[in-house]
Design a protein around this motif. Structure first.
Motif, PDB file in Angstrom:
ATOM      1  N   ILE A   1       4.834  12.595   8.731  1.00 15.15           N
ATOM      2  CA  ILE A   1       5.122  11.264   8.645  1.00 15.15           C
ATOM      3  C   ILE A   1       5.606  11.358   6.711  1.00 15.15           C
ATOM      4  N   VAL A   2       6.254  10.455   6.140  1.00 12.30           N
ATOM      5  CA  VAL A   2       6.747   9.986   5.084  1.00 12.30           C
ATOM      6  C   VAL A   2       6.859   8.557   5.081  1.00 12.30           C
ATOM      7  N   THR A   3       5.681   8.302   4.139  1.00 12.29           N
ATOM      8  CA  THR A   3       5.504   6.763   3.562  1.00 12.29           C
ATOM      9  C   THR A   3       6.322   6.008   1.626  1.00 12.29           C
ATOM     10  N   PRO A   4       7.394   6.478   1.849  1.00 12.87           N
ATOM     11  CA  PRO A   4       8.165   5.969   0.474  1.00 12.87           C
ATOM     12  C   PRO A   4       7.618   4.546  -0.094  1.00 12.87           C
ATOM     13  N   LEU A   5       7.268   3.574   0.699  1.00 14.85           N
ATOM     14  CA  LEU A   5       6.845   2.293  -0.507  1.00 14.85           C
ATOM     15  C   LEU A   5       6.024   2.246  -0.284  1.00 14.85           C
ATOM     16  N   SER A   6       4.863   3.118  -0.047  1.00 16.67           N
ATOM     17  CA  SER A   6       3.108   3.710  -0.309  1.00 16.67           C
ATOM     18  C   SER A   6       2.764   2.774  -1.394  1.00 16.67           C
ATOM     19  N   GLY A   7       1.789   2.174  -2.552  1.00 15.14           N
ATOM     20  CA  GLY A   7       1.195   1.871  -3.554  1.00 15.14           C
ATOM     21  C   GLY A   7       2.105   0.790  -4.052  1.00 15.14           C
ATOM     22  N   LEU A   8       3.456  -0.040  -4.013  1.00 16.51           N
ATOM     23  CA  LEU A   8       4.187  -0.417  -4.184  1.00 16.51           C
ATOM     24  C   LEU A   8       3.393  -1.960  -4.455  1.00 16.51           C
ATOM     25  N   GLY A   9       2.578  -2.186  -3.429  1.00 15.99           N
ATOM     26  CA  GLY A   9       1.907  -3.553  -3.778  1.00 15.99           C
ATOM     27  C   GLY A   9       2.906  -4.167  -2.309  1.00 15.99           C
ATOM     28  N   GLY A  10       2.895  -5.835  -3.027  1.00 18.34           N
ATOM     29  CA  GLY A  10       3.902  -7.074  -1.952  1.00 18.34           C
ATOM     30  C   GLY A  10       4.881  -6.426  -1.391  1.00 18.34           C
TER      31      GLY A  10
END
Length: 147
Positions: A120-129
């Motif tokens: 599972i790849v989550t490229p938006l992780s850690g970007l906040g809102g």
């Protein structure tokens, strides 16, 4: 395969007479639209929309009309992980080894539960809102560069 979220704002909010509508055209909020646009650019033949009511939807699946179900409120009776696992098998989604989740952490966690043995790849992780996530998505789309 890419998984994108549904959204609270739907076509019927602006056009109550829209009638049954393809999933790709139902979710009209800025974040859902950006996620779908990203998926259509980089995963045109292998993406699904994760709906809290209907589960995994292919872009051309038709949604009959308005609804308001959310994973964030159990009282709205969102679809459960077991039903999603069943759908993943029935719809052939388990054939993918890598699943890219273009969504917030809540959706990413649900996808991890459903596809426990997949990458599972989550490229938006850690970007906040949603604002920063929309900016990153639009930049990737404009530059033709996958996240």
């Amino acid at each position: 395969m890419c998984v994108v979220p549904c959204g609270k704002r739907k076509i019927w909010d602006v056009n109550p007479n829209a009638g049954p509508t393809k999933a790709r055209d139902v979710y009209i909020g800025p974040f859902a639209k950006a996620c779908i646009e990203y998926a259509e650019r980089f995963y045109p033949n292998s993406y699904v929309i994760l709906s809290a009511k209907y589960g995994f939807l292919f872009p051309d699946n038709v949604i009959p009309g308005p609804y308001n179900v959310t994973f964030n409120d159990p009282s709205t009776n969102p679809i459960g992980v077991e039903e999603l696992r069943k759908q993943a098998k029935e719809k052939g989604l388990i054939k993918y080894d890598k699943i890219v989740v273009i969504a917030g952490s809540n959706y990413a966690n649900i996808v991890r539960e459903v596809f426990r043995d997949k990458n599972i790849v989550t490229p938006l992780s850690g970007l906040g809102g949603m604002g920063p996530m929309i900016s990153v998505l639009k930049k990737a789309i404009n530059e033709g560069r996958e996240l």
